[in-house]
Structure formats: C-alpha cells, structure tokens
Design a protein around this motif. Structure first.
Motif, PDB file in Angstrom:
ATOM      1  N   ALA A 117       9.003   3.626  -1.100  1.00 17.58           N
ATOM      2  CA  ALA A 117       7.546   3.541  -1.073  1.00 17.58           C
ATOM      3  C   ALA A 117       6.934   4.433  -2.142  1.00 17.58           C
ATOM      4  CB  ALA A 117       7.016   3.937   0.309  1.00 17.58           C
ATOM      5  N   THR A 153       2.136   9.706  -3.382  1.00 18.38           N
ATOM      6  CA  THR A 153       0.972  10.259  -4.066  1.00 18.38           C
ATOM      7  C   THR A 153       1.180  11.750  -4.257  1.00 18.38           C
ATOM      8  OG1 THR A 153      -0.180  10.620  -1.966  1.00 18.38           O
ATOM      9  CG2 THR A 153      -0.564   8.531  -3.082  1.00 18.38           C
ATOM     10  N   TYR A 162       0.297   8.643  -8.778  1.00 19.18           N
ATOM     11  CA  TYR A 162       1.076   7.669  -8.022  1.00 19.18           C
ATOM     12  C   TYR A 162       2.390   7.409  -8.738  1.00 19.18           C
ATOM     13  CZ  TYR A 162      -3.501   6.572  -5.962  1.00 19.18           C
ATOM     14  OH  TYR A 162      -4.708   6.653  -5.344  1.00 19.18           O
ATOM     15  N   TYR A 220       5.716  -1.868  -1.292  1.00 19.87           N
ATOM     16  CA  TYR A 220       6.004  -0.511  -1.739  1.00 19.87           C
ATOM     17  C   TYR A 220       5.062   0.518  -1.099  1.00 19.87           C
ATOM     18  CZ  TYR A 220       8.617  -3.196  -5.126  1.00 19.87           C
ATOM     19  OH  TYR A 220       9.488  -4.073  -5.712  1.00 19.87           O
ATOM     20  N   VAL A 221       4.428   0.118  -0.013  1.00 22.84           N
ATOM     21  CA  VAL A 221       3.528   1.001   0.719  1.00 22.84           C
ATOM     22  C   VAL A 221       4.093   1.260   2.108  1.00 22.84           C
ATOM     23  CG1 VAL A 221       1.196   1.310   1.649  1.00 22.84           C
ATOM     24  CG2 VAL A 221       1.525   0.105  -0.525  1.00 22.84           C
ATOM     25  N   ASP A 222       4.143   2.519   2.514  1.00 21.20           N
ATOM     26  CA  ASP A 222       4.552   2.875   3.867  1.00 21.20           C
ATOM     27  C   ASP A 222       3.320   2.812   4.757  1.00 21.20           C
ATOM     28  OD1 ASP A 222       5.474   3.906   6.219  1.00 21.20           O
ATOM     29  OD2 ASP A 222       6.271   5.777   5.382  1.00 21.20           O
ATOM     30  N   HIS A 223       3.154   1.695   5.452  1.00 16.41           N
ATOM     31  CA  HIS A 223       1.955   1.488   6.261  1.00 16.41           C
ATOM     32  C   HIS A 223       1.940   2.341   7.529  1.00 16.41           C
ATOM     33  CE1 HIS A 223       1.971  -2.206   3.763  1.00 16.41           C
ATOM     34  NE2 HIS A 223       0.666  -2.038   3.798  1.00 16.41           N
ATOM     35  N   LEU A 256      -3.463   3.674  -0.428  1.00 17.39           N
ATOM     36  CA  LEU A 256      -2.710   2.515  -0.906  1.00 17.39           C
ATOM     37  C   LEU A 256      -2.737   1.351   0.085  1.00 17.39           C
ATOM     38  CD1 LEU A 256       0.504   4.407  -2.124  1.00 17.39           C
ATOM     39  CD2 LEU A 256      -1.542   3.888  -3.452  1.00 17.39           C
ATOM     40  N   PHE A 257      -3.386   1.535   1.224  1.00 20.82           N
ATOM     41  CA  PHE A 257      -3.358   0.502   2.258  1.00 20.82           C
ATOM     42  C   PHE A 257      -4.023  -0.805   1.821  1.00 20.82           C
ATOM     43  CE2 PHE A 257      -2.982   3.664   6.062  1.00 20.82           C
ATOM     44  CZ  PHE A 257      -1.640   3.815   5.768  1.00 20.82           C
ATOM     45  N   PHE A 281      -3.248  -2.301  -0.967  1.00 20.23           N
ATOM     46  CA  PHE A 281      -2.313  -3.010  -1.849  1.00 20.23           C
ATOM     47  C   PHE A 281      -1.809  -4.280  -1.165  1.00 20.23           C
ATOM     48  CE2 PHE A 281      -0.586   0.409  -4.975  1.00 20.23           C
ATOM     49  CZ  PHE A 281      -1.890   0.692  -5.358  1.00 20.23           C
ATOM     50  N   SER A 322       2.336  -4.667  -1.590  1.00 17.03           N
ATOM     51  CA  SER A 322       2.383  -4.185  -0.211  1.00 17.03           C
ATOM     52  C   SER A 322       3.781  -3.727   0.189  1.00 17.03           C
ATOM     53  CB  SER A 322       1.894  -5.267   0.757  1.00 17.03           C
ATOM     54  OG  SER A 322       2.876  -6.277   0.940  1.00 17.03           O
ATOM     55  N   SER A 371      -0.569   7.754   3.033  1.00 18.25           N
ATOM     56  CA  SER A 371      -0.603   6.663   2.051  1.00 18.25           C
ATOM     57  C   SER A 371      -1.855   5.810   2.185  1.00 18.25           C
ATOM     58  CB  SER A 371       0.633   5.770   2.217  1.00 18.25           C
ATOM     59  OG  SER A 371       1.826   6.471   1.960  1.00 18.25           O
TER      60      SER A 371
END
Length: 317
Positions: free
Chosen positions: A200, A203, A192, A145-148, A156-157, A159, A143, A153
């Motif tokens: 982050a 994709t 990815y 490394y994910v830009d929420h 990837l939410f 993760f 999480s 993205s």
C-alpha cells in the motif's frame, strides 16, 4: 489540426461505498459526506489495468470504428503502477488489438500523464510526417494500493479505478489541442510513495515553507493563464475548465479565480472518486456524449500528478 477524435471508457461496475470504507477504517462517515464528499467509487476487484484498458478501447471502437493497423503510435499513460514490472502494457495492448504497425511506449507522470502524453504525441506527429493516428490509453487501479483499513491513509480513500482510450489524429475534425503548459516542483516529492515490496501507498509528513494547497493553486492558475495568453484569449473566452478530481476545494478556487462556475466544469468526484488521468477523459467523454460540448467552444483541461507535476491544455471543439 491535431486533436482527439473520440474517447472510450472502461469504468468498473463494481463499487466500494463510503460507508464500507468508514466501517473498515473507523473514520467517521461524516469525513466522507461532509469533507471528502465521496459517496462511492468504482473498484476493479482483481481485474488488471490492461483489462480495463481493453474495455475502454472496445467502447471507443463501438463509438468510432477504426482499423487497428491504422494506428501509428500506441501510448500507455499511467501513474506507473502497472500490472507487472519490467513489462510493456503498451505492447500487450498492441498484440491484443492487432495494432502491429504501431510504435508503442509508456509514459508516466502520475495523474498528469494524459496531458503530458497528449503533448508528446502532438510533438511526435509534428516531427514525423508518417505518424497520422495515435491511440492514447490511460489505465490505473489506484484503489488496489490503498489500505482502506488504515485511518492514516484517509487522504487516499478517494483513489479509484478506471481506464480511457483516446483516438488522436493529425487531422482531427474536433477537439483540437491548441496549446499546453507544464511545470514540476519536487518540494513534496516524498509525500506519497509505494516502497519496494510494500502493498500500500504510504504517506510521509512534509514540512515546507509553502503549503501543498497553495502550491497547487500557484501552479494551476499560472499554467491556465499561460495557455489562455498563448492563444491571445481572455478568461471570459473559456467555456469550460475540467480538472482531475483530487481536491474539490482547489477546483472551485481555480474556477473562481478565472470567473467560472460549477456549471462550467465537471464534478465526478462524488460517484467516481479520483480515477487518475481518466478524470479529465471522463469529463471530455461526458461532454461529447451529452452534446454539452459544441463546435467553437474552448475548454481548458488541467491535471496534476504526484511528485508533483501539473499540466494545462487548451482544447477547441
């Protein structure tokens, strides 16, 4: 016979809800409730992968006490997004728990790393008679490394963060790893990536002759069929099929392909998201702790990793 003695888990209690991600990203909540089917996920909130790994080891030791100096191999399997670069998390864990006699190394094959590591450990034990016991640790804080806040993205939410620790033994009383099969296909290798210096994962749209969904189904069904055939079994002889929780649609199509149903799998996605390699460890651990898994049953464990790689293992309780 080589197998898994027991499994410990290190799952953060801090959670991120789908509503919070929806508010941050602007992605409608219906995407989470209807399409992704994610309610919330565990997040480490600044805790390191090794912290979660040590928590998983403590959980394992509480369930099945073992002497650290009895460990001959200590393998750290992850996506490769470790706490530091040019550094050994396996040796850090060795030092932390006092497993001074263990040969330590890392293995990275995306979220397929647990399956790949089990296969490697089994091979090393067969080749080296002095190797009797191994500690396989999987840990990822995906999480982080994910830009929420980035709607781009949204794939990837799911993760999330977590760790598992598997005590493996040349003469395990149960969970015997009978056979394994693997494949890789780089068609979508650039889909990815985490560029150097970036915070982050990004994709990159890929145009290919075969869609990623179809590619997943092709390799997973092929590998599951292979491990079943190698054991001279039929699909009807399989009691459970556990798969990592990246895509529930793929999971249900694979189950249907082999004549299995939801009750013969483990669906943790809604409350855990995708924990990397720990997805399948969580499924096995739940089966052990609830006595859902019984002697004589056969389980196929399936996983996939970015790049992409796939693996399937046949395990007998």
């Amino acid at each position: 016979m080589f197998g898994i003695v027991d499994i410990g888990l290190g799952i953060p209690t801090t959670r991120m809800s789908a509503f919070a991600i929806s508010a941050a990203s602007g992605v409608p909540i219906e995407f989470f409730t209807d399409k992704m089917q994610l309610a919330s996920k565990p997040v480490a909130k600044g805790r390191r992968c090794v912290d979660l790994a040590l928590e998983a080891i403590e959980d394992l030791k509480a369930r099945h006490p073992f002497a650290p100096d009895s460990i001959d191999l200590l393998v750290y399997a992850s996506t490769g997004l470790n706490d530091h670069a040019f550094w050994s998390p396996a040796c850090k864990i060795q030092e932390s728990i006092g497993a001074r006699g263990a040969f330590c190394f890392e293995l990275s094959n995306g979220c397929n790393s647990l399956s790949a590591a089990l296969h490697v450990i089994k091979g090393l034990m067969l080749a080296t008679p002095s190797y009797r016991r191994a500690l396989l640790v999987c840990a990822d804080t995906l999480s982080a490394y994910v830009d929420h806040a980035d709607p781009g993205s949204k794939s990837l939410f799911n993760f999330a963060d977590g760790a598992s620790a598997l005590l493996c033994d040349r003469y395990s009383p149960s969970l015997h790893v009978l056979s394994s099969a693997f494949a890789s296909d780089g068609t979508y290798v650039d889909l990815y990536k985490l560029p150097r210096g970036a915070q982050a994962i990004v994709t990159e749209p890929i145009t290919a002759r075969v869609g990623l969904h179809e590619q997943y189904l092709h390799y997973i069904t092929r590998l599951v069929g292979q491990v079943i055939d190698e054991a001279n079994l039929k699909a009807r002889d399989i009691d459970y099929l556990f798969m990592n929780q990246g895509d529930q649609r793929v999971l249900r199509e694979v189950l249907a392909h082999f004549g299995l149903n939801d009750a013969q799998s483990f669906l943790s996605f809604r409350d855990h998201g995708h924990l990397g390699s720990t997805d399948t460890a969580l499924a096995l651990a739940d089966g052990i702790r609830t006595s859902r898994l019984r002697p004589g049953q056969r389980i196929v464990v399936v996983s996939s990793g970015v790049g992409f790689s796939w693996g399937a293992s046949l395990i007998q309780v």
